[in-house]
Design a protein around this motif. Structure first.
Motif, mmCIF file in Angstrom:
data_model
loop_
_atom_site.group_PDB
_atom_site.id
_atom_site.type_symbol
_atom_site.label_atom_id
_atom_site.label_comp_id
_atom_site.label_asym_id
_atom_site.label_seq_id
_atom_site.Cartn_x
_atom_site.Cartn_y
_atom_site.Cartn_z
ATOM 1 N N SER A 67 16.049 46.128 38.123
ATOM 2 C CA SER A 67 16.284 46.558 39.252
ATOM 3 C C SER A 67 15.780 47.750 38.990
ATOM 4 O O SER A 67 15.128 48.810 39.844
ATOM 5 C CB SER A 67 17.598 46.976 40.015
ATOM 6 O OG SER A 67 18.018 47.534 39.101
ATOM 7 N N ASP A 68 14.776 47.930 37.753
ATOM 8 C CA ASP A 68 14.040 49.312 37.639
ATOM 9 C C ASP A 68 12.595 48.494 37.272
ATOM 10 O O ASP A 68 12.380 48.085 36.793
ATOM 11 C CB ASP A 68 14.909 50.119 36.469
ATOM 12 C CG ASP A 68 14.073 51.411 36.201
ATOM 13 O OD1 ASP A 68 12.500 51.174 35.649
ATOM 14 O OD2 ASP A 68 14.563 52.512 35.979
ATOM 15 N N ALA A 69 11.996 49.105 38.121
ATOM 16 C CA ALA A 69 9.795 48.746 38.454
ATOM 17 C C ALA A 69 9.303 49.172 36.486
ATOM 18 O O ALA A 69 8.898 47.917 36.287
ATOM 19 C CB ALA A 69 9.400 49.726 39.423
ATOM 20 N N ALA A 70 9.721 50.470 36.325
ATOM 21 C CA ALA A 70 9.048 51.106 35.392
ATOM 22 C C ALA A 70 9.703 49.771 33.831
ATOM 23 O O ALA A 70 8.811 49.265 33.285
ATOM 24 C CB ALA A 70 9.169 51.619 34.484
ATOM 25 N N GLN A 71 11.107 49.707 33.989
ATOM 26 C CA GLN A 71 11.390 49.181 32.724
ATOM 27 C C GLN A 71 10.767 47.252 32.744
ATOM 28 O O GLN A 71 10.984 46.138 31.776
ATOM 29 C CB GLN A 71 13.331 48.614 32.488
ATOM 30 C CG GLN A 71 13.958 49.730 32.417
ATOM 31 C CD GLN A 71 15.324 50.459 31.779
ATOM 32 O OE1 GLN A 71 15.274 49.330 31.396
ATOM 33 N NE2 GLN A 71 15.631 51.244 32.739
ATOM 34 N N VAL A 72 10.790 47.191 34.109
ATOM 35 C CA VAL A 72 10.883 45.575 34.089
ATOM 36 C C VAL A 72 9.288 45.094 33.815
ATOM 37 O O VAL A 72 9.075 44.443 32.676
ATOM 38 C CB VAL A 72 10.592 45.195 36.036
ATOM 39 C CG1 VAL A 72 9.690 44.063 35.737
ATOM 40 C CG2 VAL A 72 11.571 44.735 35.793
ATOM 41 N N GLU A 73 8.225 46.694 34.228
ATOM 42 C CA GLU A 73 7.134 46.616 33.964
ATOM 43 C C GLU A 73 6.863 46.592 32.276
ATOM 44 O O GLU A 73 6.133 44.979 31.791
ATOM 45 C CB GLU A 73 6.215 47.158 34.276
ATOM 46 C CG GLU A 73 5.804 47.035 35.589
ATOM 47 C CD GLU A 73 4.807 45.956 36.031
ATOM 48 O OE1 GLU A 73 3.950 45.271 35.120
ATOM 49 O OE2 GLU A 73 5.051 45.440 37.862
ATOM 50 N N ALA A 74 7.762 47.297 31.473
ATOM 51 C CA ALA A 74 7.256 47.247 29.937
ATOM 52 C C ALA A 74 7.996 46.202 29.128
ATOM 53 O O ALA A 74 7.632 45.253 28.383
ATOM 54 C CB ALA A 74 8.474 48.622 29.559
ATOM 55 N N ALA A 75 9.136 45.780 30.517
ATOM 56 C CA ALA A 75 9.677 43.860 29.340
ATOM 57 C C ALA A 75 8.286 43.246 29.273
ATOM 58 O O ALA A 75 8.772 42.168 27.799
ATOM 59 C CB ALA A 75 10.332 44.281 29.644
#
Length: 255
Positions: A67-75
């Motif tokens: 649900s966290d855009a920054a974490q998704v991009e990093a993953a």
């Protein structure tokens, strides 16, 4: 003579530390994919990764709040670097915060929508870059028979119904780039999540399962592997003309 090297395709499965996600990750690895096992806690993914590696597959545990855009991009960037460009995505991550609507809090509603629906959107947006660049991709979203309505699950039902609309829209937008987007909607599946529901109801999981089984035409509850089989079909090469579909895997007709 020169040899031809086949590049192994990479799949991401969210919510893959246990249950349906873990079974799906293991099945896709058996199908020949390298699999990124995503969940909130990277350590919790160890069992799924170990199962895949024991059978000779490649897997990577990645912690991510979808649900966290920054974490998704990093993953997704980490998967690209350590396993390869992901062209298969299975959006399975989910939570439940069940309650009747007059008792349901804003947070109960928003958190469920955030993980299921916003999470699937964020993951799909990040992965589609790799899919379209490759001219090939498969996305499978996990909905539920609860999308048709279910007492005490206004948040969950709304999220799962939204995933079906997201599936059809992404199928239209991404189809021209060789990417198919489909949806699997499980019925009753025996997982830790459904076991927790039984506990909240004050009955044993066996009683809970038996109660549901009596209403299912095939007279049994589903298993995570039943859903993994359906996902396996949607992501294979031969399913390239199947796009924007909702498949209820529920032991009987739904929808």
């Amino acid at each position: 003579m020169p040899t031809t090297t086949t590049v192994q395709r990479v799949a991401i499965v969210t919510g893959a530390a246990r249950g349906i996600g873990a079974a799906t990750a293991v099945r896709l690895a058996a199908d020949g994919f390298a699999v990124a096992v995503l969940d909130l806690d990277e350590a919790a993914c160890a069992s799924t990764v170990a199962t895949i590696e024991k059978e000779g597959g490649r897997a990577l545990a990645v912690d991510c709040d979808v649900s966290d855009a920054a974490q998704v991009e990093a993953a997704v960037a980490r998967v690209d670097t350590e396993l390869g460009a992901p062209t298969v995505l299975v959006n399975n991550a989910g939570i439940v915060r069940d309650n009747l609507v007059f008792k349901m809090t804003d947070r109960d509603f928003d958190s469920v929508i955030g993980v299921h629906l916003r999470g699937a959107f964020l993951m799909a947006r990040a992965v589609q870059r790799h899919q379209t660049a490759a001219g090939w991709g498969r996305t499978v979203n996990l909905s539920s028979s609860a999308a048709l309505g279910n007492r005490g699950q206004a948040n969950y039902s709304s999220a799962k119904a939204g995933l079906q609309g997201l599936t059809k829209t992404l199928a239209i937008e991404l189809g021209p780039f060789g990417v198919t987007v489909n949806c699997v909607a499980p019925g009753f599946i025996a997982t830790e999540m459904t076991a927790a529901t039984a506990q909240r109801m004050g009955i044993t999981f066996e009683e809970f399962t038996d109660r549901y089984a009596q209403s299912i035409p095939v007279r049994r509850g589903g298993r995570p592997e039943d859903i993994a089989q359906a996902v396996s079909f949607f992501v294979r090469e031969e399913a390239g003309f199947v796009n924007g579909q909702i498949l209820y895997v529920a032991g009987g007709p739904k929808g």
